[in-house]
Design a protein around this motif. Structure first.
Motif, short mmCIF file in Angstrom:
data_model
loop_
_atom_site.label_atom_id
_atom_site.label_comp_id
_atom_site.label_asym_id
_atom_site.label_seq_id
_atom_site.Cartn_x
_atom_site.Cartn_y
_atom_site.Cartn_z
N UNK A 68 23.49 -13.58 -96.30
CA UNK A 68 23.59 -14.74 -95.43
C UNK A 68 24.88 -15.49 -95.69
N UNK A 69 24.79 -16.80 -95.96
CA UNK A 69 25.98 -17.63 -96.16
C UNK A 69 26.56 -17.49 -97.56
N UNK A 70 25.89 -16.79 -98.44
CA UNK A 70 26.32 -16.67 -99.83
C UNK A 70 27.19 -15.44 -100.05
N UNK A 71 28.08 -15.55 -100.99
CA UNK A 71 28.88 -14.42 -101.47
C UNK A 71 28.47 -14.22 -102.94
N UNK A 72 27.90 -13.07 -103.31
CA UNK A 72 27.35 -12.88 -104.66
C UNK A 72 28.30 -13.23 -105.80
N UNK A 73 29.57 -12.83 -105.72
CA UNK A 73 30.50 -13.11 -106.81
C UNK A 73 30.75 -14.60 -106.98
N UNK A 74 30.91 -15.31 -105.87
CA UNK A 74 31.13 -16.75 -105.94
C UNK A 74 29.89 -17.46 -106.44
N UNK A 75 28.74 -16.99 -106.02
CA UNK A 75 27.48 -17.58 -106.48
C UNK A 75 27.35 -17.45 -107.99
#
Length: 82
Positions: A68-75
């Motif tokens: 969705x709106x998330x990017x795993x690495x940034x999270x």
């Protein structure tokens, strides 16, 4: 949703990023929350942030198919600050 619930939801998604396929029992254990809370947080992630989860019944686990709106690495970088 309260701030601590948002934080818990981000921790839950981070756990799914690190362990891509897991079940509610493992998520509840790792995050020290109840299974009903895991269910509510997963539902919130779906409804409000577009996270797509697939339930693999045979293996009895969830896998994220779309962040969705998330990017795993940034999270992961963000969650490390907690």
């Amino acid at each position: 949703m309260k701030t601590h619930r948002h934080r818990t939801m981000l921790l839950l998604l981070d756990h799914l990023a690190n362990y891509p396929c897991t079940n509610q029992q493992n998520l509840a254990h790792e995050l020290h929350i109840s299974r009903p809370t895991v269910t509510r947080l997963l539902q919130h992630a779906r409804e409000h942030f577009g996270v797509q989860l697939q339930w693999q019944a045979k293996q009895r686990r969830y896998c994220i198919s779309d962040w969705g709106v998330f990017e795993p690495k940034r999270l992961r970088r963000y969650v490390r600050r907690f």
